[in-house]
Motif scaffolding. Sequence first.
Motif, short mmCIF file in Angstrom:
data_model
loop_
_atom_site.label_atom_id
_atom_site.label_comp_id
_atom_site.label_asym_id
_atom_site.label_seq_id
_atom_site.Cartn_x
_atom_site.Cartn_y
_atom_site.Cartn_z
N PHE A 196 21.38 9.80 73.32
CA PHE A 196 22.16 10.86 73.95
C PHE A 196 22.15 10.70 75.47
O PHE A 196 23.20 10.78 76.12
CB PHE A 196 21.59 12.24 73.57
N CYS A 244 24.86 22.71 75.28
CA CYS A 244 25.49 21.39 75.29
C CYS A 244 26.93 21.40 75.77
O CYS A 244 27.52 20.35 76.01
CB CYS A 244 25.39 20.78 73.89
N ARG A 245 27.49 22.62 75.94
CA ARG A 245 28.89 22.67 76.39
C ARG A 245 29.08 22.08 77.77
O ARG A 245 30.21 21.86 78.20
CB ARG A 245 29.43 24.10 76.31
C1 LIG Z 1 23.29 21.11 68.12
C2 LIG Z 1 24.55 21.19 68.92
C3 LIG Z 1 25.03 20.09 69.63
C4 LIG Z 1 26.19 20.15 70.36
N1 LIG Z 1 26.64 19.03 71.04
C5 LIG Z 1 27.75 19.10 71.77
C6 LIG Z 1 28.22 17.96 72.46
O1 LIG Z 1 27.67 16.88 72.40
N2 LIG Z 1 29.37 18.06 73.17
C7 LIG Z 1 30.06 19.26 73.23
O2 LIG Z 1 31.09 19.28 73.91
N3 LIG Z 1 29.64 20.34 72.58
C8 LIG Z 1 28.51 20.29 71.84
N4 LIG Z 1 28.10 21.40 71.17
C9 LIG Z 1 28.91 22.62 71.15
C10 LIG Z 1 28.64 23.58 72.27
O3 LIG Z 1 27.27 23.68 72.50
C11 LIG Z 1 29.22 24.93 71.89
O4 LIG Z 1 28.69 25.34 70.67
C12 LIG Z 1 30.75 24.91 71.82
O5 LIG Z 1 31.23 24.63 73.12
C13 LIG Z 1 31.35 26.23 71.32
O6 LIG Z 1 30.76 27.30 71.89
P1 LIG Z 1 31.14 28.04 73.28
O7 LIG Z 1 32.42 28.73 73.01
O8 LIG Z 1 29.99 28.94 73.50
O9 LIG Z 1 31.25 26.99 74.34
C14 LIG Z 1 26.92 21.36 70.42
C15 LIG Z 1 26.47 22.46 69.69
C16 LIG Z 1 25.31 22.38 68.94
C17 LIG Z 1 24.82 23.60 68.19
#
Ligand SMILES: Cc1cc2nc3c(=O)[nH]c(=O)nc-3n(C[C@H](O)[C@H](O)[C@H](O)COP(=O)(O)O)c2cc1C
Length: 382
Positions: A41, A57-58
């Motif tokens: 990662f 991660c967002r």
């Molecule tokens: C375990 C996990 C890993 C994630 N990895 C990524 C990632 O690599 N890239 C990404 O853009 N979003 C990733 N996300 C998604 C964001 O963290 C987030 O859930 C998504 O943007 C939707 O939620 P929000 O509306 O709160 O942003 C991941 C979520 C989880 C739970």
Amino acid sequence: MKTDVAELQLLYRAISASNNGITISDMRRAGRPLIFVNQAFTQMTGYSSEESLDRNCRFLQGSDTGQPGIQVLRDAIAAGGEATVLLRNYRKTGEPFCNELSISPVRDDSGTLTHYIGVQHDVSVREAAASEIRSLNLRQTEQALEMQVKNEALEAFSNSASHDLRAPLASIQGFASMLGRDVSLANSVRAKYYLSRINANTLHMSELIEALLNLGKTAAGTLNLVSCNVSAMATNLLASYAAGNPARVVKVRVQEGLFVMADRPLFERVMENLLSNAWKFTSKTGDAFIEVGSEIDQDGGVVLYVKDNGAGFDMAEADKLFAEFSRLHPTTEFEGTGIGLALVRRVLQRHGGAIWAHSKPEEGSTFFFRLPGSRDDAAPTS
Ligand SMILES: Cc1cc2nc3c(=O)[nH]c(=O)nc-3n(C[C@H](O)[C@H](O)[C@H](O)COP(=O)(O)O)c2cc1C
Ligand SMILES: Nc1ncnc2c1ncn2[C@@H]1O[C@H](COP(=O)(O)OP(=O)(O)OP(=O)(O)O)[C@@H](O)[C@H]1O
Ligand SMILES: [Mg+2]
């Protein structure tokens, strides 16, 4: 399931060594931050584990938060389910990459959602290749459609030319010959000369219509690709020209073992036209010489050629060579309708091939052409 320390260490090492990014988010803490990221990662994103942990991660999305995949993640997390999406993410350098992300929930013994595990896969190369293939396919389909439309228009025009022009032409010919018989002796010389001009011109027009019809035929039907022995075809054609013109002395050289994959009747028209041109345009040359051979181009592909030492032409006019009814020599010098090379180019293009020429006035011409699947080794399939 009880897991001892040694087993845990083994699992940890496996996760750390994975080629895919592996992350864990704590769903019980505000902001659902990352509590684990593996080495793949940090390599993929350019962010160290210190820079990544305790953040949602967002942050990899930058300001690009309107992507449909993000809504899919939101819905999956709200429902406590799994999801796999394709996201545009940004490395620390700002460079975008295509992240194929799968998330799956982890629950404790009481069934409460505690963590999410994320697996990230950088599929930028795969997606770029797929998009290149998609746009290539699209371009090919567009070109095929364009060609089909042109061919259909040509066919329609040729058919109407044959039906609509032939009847009035035949009646002009008929009336001219009737008039010829009625002309009185007193004014016969001049009138008969005019009538002979009418006859010659109607004959020429019939030839033009015939040529146009032939051109239309190259567009119709599906291609039946077979291995064609170019060397044998050229040798036979040149022998038949020599037999029909015993007074002419033409030195010919045909390379052995030239083959192409082509629709045989159509490809015969190509060789016929190129060789009959070479034969025609060397008719006023002493020590006439015609050669059929091959060479390898810069890309390692086989290029075939028909070469002569005849009248040649000015390269400044080369762009007119392959146009319908276009001639670089007057009919008083060399006869013809100017349709042969147009037909040759159409046939080669229909096969996915190409033709071009080099020439110098009074020194001769070489017509080069390429077809997919040309070979210059011996292949006894034809
Ligand atoms: C375990 C996990 C890993 C994630 N990895 C990524 C990632 O690599 N890239 C990404 O853009 N979003 C990733 N996300 C998604 C964001 O963290 C987030 O859930 C998504 O943007 C939707 O939620 P929000 O509306 O709160 O942003 C991941 C979520 C989880 C739970
Ligand atoms: N080998 C060649 N040497 C010199 N000029 C050539 C040669 N081949 C073609 N050309 C030039 O290109 C013109 C177009 O050739 P094309 O074969 O289409 O027509 P054509 O031979 O005049 O008539 P057609 O083939 O319809 O009987 C010719 O009229 C001539 O001016
Ligand atoms: Mg010709």
